[in-house]
Design a protein around this motif. Structure first.
Motif, PDB file in Angstrom:
ATOM      1  N   PRO A  27      20.507 -42.297  -2.883  1.00  0.00           N
ATOM      2  CA  PRO A  27      20.556 -43.001  -3.378  1.00  0.00           C
ATOM      3  C   PRO A  27      19.984 -44.456  -4.022  1.00  0.00           C
ATOM      4  O   PRO A  27      20.100 -44.572  -5.809  1.00  0.00           O
ATOM      5  CB  PRO A  27      21.772 -43.138  -3.538  1.00  0.00           C
ATOM      6  N   PRO A  67      23.189 -34.192 -13.870  1.00  0.00           N
ATOM      7  CA  PRO A  67      23.814 -34.085 -13.200  1.00  0.00           C
ATOM      8  C   PRO A  67      25.392 -33.689 -13.216  1.00  0.00           C
ATOM      9  O   PRO A  67      25.771 -33.382 -13.658  1.00  0.00           O
ATOM     10  CB  PRO A  67      24.551 -35.931 -13.195  1.00  0.00           C
ATOM     11  N   TYR A 100      27.828 -39.526 -13.435  1.00  0.00           N
ATOM     12  CA  TYR A 100      26.371 -40.174 -13.057  1.00  0.00           C
ATOM     13  C   TYR A 100      27.015 -40.008 -15.127  1.00  0.00           C
ATOM     14  O   TYR A 100      27.827 -39.000 -15.677  1.00  0.00           O
ATOM     15  CB  TYR A 100      25.316 -39.350 -14.058  1.00  0.00           C
ATOM     16  N   ARG A 154      21.399 -45.755 -13.209  1.00  0.00           N
ATOM     17  CA  ARG A 154      21.996 -45.214 -12.605  1.00  0.00           C
ATOM     18  C   ARG A 154      22.643 -45.958 -11.368  1.00  0.00           C
ATOM     19  O   ARG A 154      23.192 -46.557 -10.930  1.00  0.00           O
ATOM     20  CB  ARG A 154      21.374 -44.302 -11.964  1.00  0.00           C
ATOM     21  N   ARG A 164      14.434 -37.853 -11.720  1.00  0.00           N
ATOM     22  CA  ARG A 164      16.270 -36.639 -11.918  1.00  0.00           C
ATOM     23  C   ARG A 164      16.534 -36.728 -12.960  1.00  0.00           C
ATOM     24  O   ARG A 164      17.399 -35.887 -13.340  1.00  0.00           O
ATOM     25  CB  ARG A 164      16.632 -37.749 -11.155  1.00  0.00           C
ATOM     26  N   TRP A 188      23.628 -38.035  -5.153  1.00  0.00           N
ATOM     27  CA  TRP A 188      22.284 -38.481  -4.794  1.00  0.00           C
ATOM     28  C   TRP A 188      21.846 -38.505  -3.856  1.00  0.00           C
ATOM     29  O   TRP A 188      21.961 -39.381  -2.943  1.00  0.00           O
ATOM     30  CB  TRP A 188      22.548 -39.799  -5.763  1.00  0.00           C
TER      31      TRP A 188
END
Ligand code: HEM
Length: 482
Positions: A361, A376, A381, A313, A368, A358
């Protein structure tokens, strides 16, 4: 009638090259700076529109529902000089046919047969590191990933072929990077020193790959990927030698550096985040103890897999996806008109660090991606892309990264200077610059100590439920509301 999206005005570019020079000088800085101007930012490369798109819904449309109005961008097409028309670079019916023929070899169940090669190769590499010695982690992992994909493609018994591919790839990759980023790459027939080195490396690669194809055609079918590709048939017809060569070369290139980078960023972020590291160490101690990891362990190593996802990510190895409109096309329910030939440039790096999608972030939080965490939203993502051109090697890469990281955590502590920020290099892939690390072997007693500290309730919960990312890549979102 839907209200058209208003596009921000961008600083005036050079009249001839547009913003291309600015992009080439600092690709990451360019994308970061311009992305602040809006969700669709219309820059220009020479005469071509080069629009930066950060809206997950529009990205979803470009990659999925409106995918047939777009082809791959010219930058990617430049790597045809080495990949030919493999899956990454081919288009249309050839891509669809070859993709259908290759999919079965890359299903999650099929790639599990490569787990042993992944773990054994990691052990060999880690055993070669001297106690207390310094390694450069990024390049060690790059070599490791190349060896793994070579073993998966050709089988374990062809180490000489794998070694030849390794050295030729190492020679060719920087030259390929230069070609991708050059304003106008010189044709290969001009005998510059770089072109000659590139031609030599390509000749070696072709030699090895054609030899392997010939040997495999004669030998009884094995379980390696090349054997699967040789056996694949559609309407009674298999892949030609040229097609096989292009696909093998593509798998080598697409399949090693991306995964190596994901593993390097994961280990770096774990070194930098002691709490997350302790969770992963404890999980590895509890699930593996001293024994060698097998494919099924990947489902039990929930923290390890989540750390890989979270690293991708923050640092998506494929940090930039480009699509070029093959016709005039409307997106967002008619709110955005994209003229034919415009390149839509989408960066997972920007979207996956966007505070709108997010929370905090920039924080490394593998939680997560633990089982039970909310999935998500679509295309917030997308490290493996999406739609018809999504990564075919996704299951392979996730299995590899999880097993390699777990095996390394099991065997060594890697001491890194985490007081500095990591330097990243946005080439063909998003790569970490050198990561020096000192190797300390882990003793059995250390493993046991961390295992006891592992919270059973946490690990038990993970075993019971599926990882939120275990399913397929996200589907197309609905159109943007007017
Ligand atoms: C963490 C590791 C990896 C990442 C982040 C990654 C990412 C991606 C992305 C984003 C794409 C789509 C590109 C686009 O839409 O323009 C892609 C395509 C592709 N990847 Fe991967 N990849 C990884 C590992 C692998 C591995 C291990 C293999 C093979 C062994 C592989 C083979 C391919 C191929 C053949 C394509 C082209 C698929 C098509 O267009 O049909 N990748 N990858």
């Amino acid at each position: 009638m839907a209200q058209p999206l208003s596009l921000p005005s961008v600083p005036a570019p050079s009249w001839l090259w547009g913003h291309h020079g600015e992009f080439v000088a600092d690709p990451l800085g360019f994308v970061e700076r311009y992305s602040r101007l809006g969700d669709v930012v219309p820059t220009r490369f020479g005469p071509l529109g080069f629009w930066l798109v950060h809206d997950p819904q529009l990205i979803g449309e470009i990659l999925t529902t409106k995918g047939s109005s777009f082809g791959k961008d010219a930058g990617l097409r430049r790597i045809r000089v080495i990949l030919g028309d493999g899956l990454l670079t081919s288009e249309g019916r050839q891509h669809e046919r070859n993709s259908r023929m290759m999919q079965p070899a890359f299903r999650a169940k099929a790639v599990e047969s490569y787990a042993a090669a992944m773990v054994e190769t990691t052990e060999e590499v880690a055993d070669g590191w001297a106690e207390g010695g310094e390694i450069e982690l990024a390049s060690e992992l790059s070599r490791l990933a190349l060896r793994i994909v070579a073993r998966a493609l050709f089988g374990a018994d062809v180490r000489d072929a794998a070694a030849a591919v390794e050295s030729a790839m190492t020679e060719a990759l920087p030259l390929l990077d230069d070609r991708m980023n050059a304003v106008l790459p010189l044709p290969l027939w001009i005998p510059t020193a770089a072109n000659r080195r590139f031609a030599r490396a390509r000749q070696v690669l072709d030699g090895v790959v054609y030899r392997m194809i010939e040997e495999r055609r004669r030998a009884p079918a094995g379980t390696d990927l090349l054997s699967h590709l040789l056996a694949a048939r559609e309407e009674g017809k298999g892949l030609t030698d040229q097609e096989l060569r292009d696909e093998v070369m593509t798998l080598f290139l697409a399949g090693h550096e991306t995964t190596a980078n994901a593993m390097a960023f994961t280990l770096w972020l774990l070194a930098k985040n002691p709490d997350a590291r302790a969770k992963v160490q404890a999980e590895v101690g509890s699930v593996l103890g001293q024994r060698r990891a097998v494919a099924e362990d990947a489902h039990r190593l929930a923290w390890t897999a989540a750390a890989v996802h979270e690293a991708m990510r923050l640092y998506p190895p494929a940090w930039f996806l480009g699509r070029q409109a093959t016709e005039n096309v409307e997106l967002g329910g008619g709110r955005l008109r994209v003229p034919k030939h415009t390149v839509m440039a989408m960066s997972p790096l920007i979207v996956q660090r966007d505070p709108r999608w997010w929370d905090e972030p920039m924080a490394f939080r593998p939680e997560r991606f633990l089982p039970g965490a909310p999935r998500p939203a679509a295309f917030t993502y997308f490290p493996f892309g999406g739609g018809k051109r999504a990564c075919i090697g996704r299951s392979f890469a996730l299995l590899e990264a999880t097993l390699v990281v777990a095996t390394l955590v099991q065997r060594v502590d890697l001491e890194m200077d985490t007081t500095r920020e990591i330097e990243v290099k946005p080439h063909l892939t998003l790569r970490p610059a050198a990561i020096p690390a000192i190797v300390h072997r882990r003793q059995a007693a250390q493993l046991e100590a961390t295992t006891t500290a592992f919270d059973d309730a946490v690990s038990g919960a993970h075993l019971a439920s599926a990882c939120p990312m275990a399913e397929k890549p996200p589907r197309a979102p609905g159109a943007i509301p007017a």
